[in-house]
Design a protein around this motif. Structure first.
Motif, PDB file in Angstrom:
ATOM      1  N   LYS A  63      63.671  27.526  48.651  1.00  0.00           N
ATOM      2  CA  LYS A  63      63.622  26.340  47.793  1.00  0.00           C
ATOM      3  C   LYS A  63      62.209  25.773  47.740  1.00  0.00           C
ATOM      4  O   LYS A  63      61.731  25.395  46.674  1.00  0.00           O
ATOM      5  N   SER A  64      61.535  25.736  48.879  1.00  0.00           N
ATOM      6  CA  SER A  64      60.168  25.219  48.935  1.00  0.00           C
ATOM      7  C   SER A  64      59.225  26.061  48.093  1.00  0.00           C
ATOM      8  O   SER A  64      58.381  25.531  47.368  1.00  0.00           O
ATOM      9  N   LEU A  65      59.377  27.367  48.177  1.00  0.00           N
ATOM     10  CA  LEU A  65      58.523  28.257  47.392  1.00  0.00           C
ATOM     11  C   LEU A  65      58.754  28.070  45.901  1.00  0.00           C
ATOM     12  O   LEU A  65      57.806  28.069  45.109  1.00  0.00           O
ATOM     13  N   TRP A  66      60.017  27.903  45.501  1.00  0.00           N
ATOM     14  CA  TRP A  66      60.325  27.673  44.087  1.00  0.00           C
ATOM     15  C   TRP A  66      59.745  26.345  43.618  1.00  0.00           C
ATOM     16  O   TRP A  66      59.225  26.242  42.504  1.00  0.00           O
ATOM     17  N   GLU A  67      59.831  25.326  44.440  1.00  0.00           N
ATOM     18  CA  GLU A  67      59.297  24.022  44.069  1.00  0.00           C
ATOM     19  C   GLU A  67      57.785  24.089  43.881  1.00  0.00           C
ATOM     20  O   GLU A  67      57.254  23.530  42.936  1.00  0.00           O
ATOM     21  N   VAL A  68      57.087  24.787  44.757  1.00  0.00           N
ATOM     22  CA  VAL A  68      55.639  24.933  44.643  1.00  0.00           C
ATOM     23  C   VAL A  68      55.284  25.754  43.410  1.00  0.00           C
ATOM     24  O   VAL A  68      54.379  25.416  42.659  1.00  0.00           O
ATOM     25  N   ALA A  69      56.017  26.831  43.175  1.00  0.00           N
ATOM     26  CA  ALA A  69      55.727  27.711  42.050  1.00  0.00           C
ATOM     27  C   ALA A  69      55.902  27.017  40.704  1.00  0.00           C
ATOM     28  O   ALA A  69      55.176  27.296  39.751  1.00  0.00           O
ATOM     29  N   PHE A  70      56.862  26.120  40.620  1.00  0.00           N
ATOM     30  CA  PHE A  70      57.158  25.472  39.349  1.00  0.00           C
ATOM     31  C   PHE A  70      56.768  23.993  39.336  1.00  0.00           C
ATOM     32  O   PHE A  70      57.298  23.210  38.554  1.00  0.00           O
ATOM     33  N   GLU A  71      55.837  23.642  40.210  1.00  0.00           N
ATOM     34  CA  GLU A  71      55.387  22.257  40.310  1.00  0.00           C
ATOM     35  C   GLU A  71      54.674  21.796  39.058  1.00  0.00           C
ATOM     36  O   GLU A  71      54.816  20.677  38.627  1.00  0.00           O
TER      37      GLU A  71
END
Length: 87
Positions: A78-86
């Protein structure tokens, strides 16, 4: 990223383990709240697939470790997705 050392577990094993875990209330809650990550992320699937779920669920300590392992994998994803689509 997952699976470099051991390789990915086969889909049958992953799906069997998920079905076993679905019989547990704690997993169902985690699964329903994070279904997109539980089903699609290869890190989460790798952890579920290579775990001896039946053995882990026999003891409180094993269940706790398994729950923690799955929860951490989902949170990382989830953290990686949030950073990727920030942006």
């Amino acid at each position: 990223m997952a699976g470099i050392i051991r390789g990915m577990p086969d889909e049958g094993r992953i799906n069997r383990n998920i079905e076993i875990l679905k019989s547990k209330e704690w997993f169902l809650k985690m699964y329903q709240n994070n279904e997109e990550f539980s089903l699609k992320d290869e890190t989460v699937r790798y952890k579920i697939g290579w775990t001896n779920v039946k053995k882990a669920l026999k003891t409180y300590k094993g269940t706790y470790k398994l729950k923690k392992k799955i929860h951490e994998a989902i949170n990382i994803t989830k953290s990686l997705w949030e950073v990727a689509f920030e942006n």
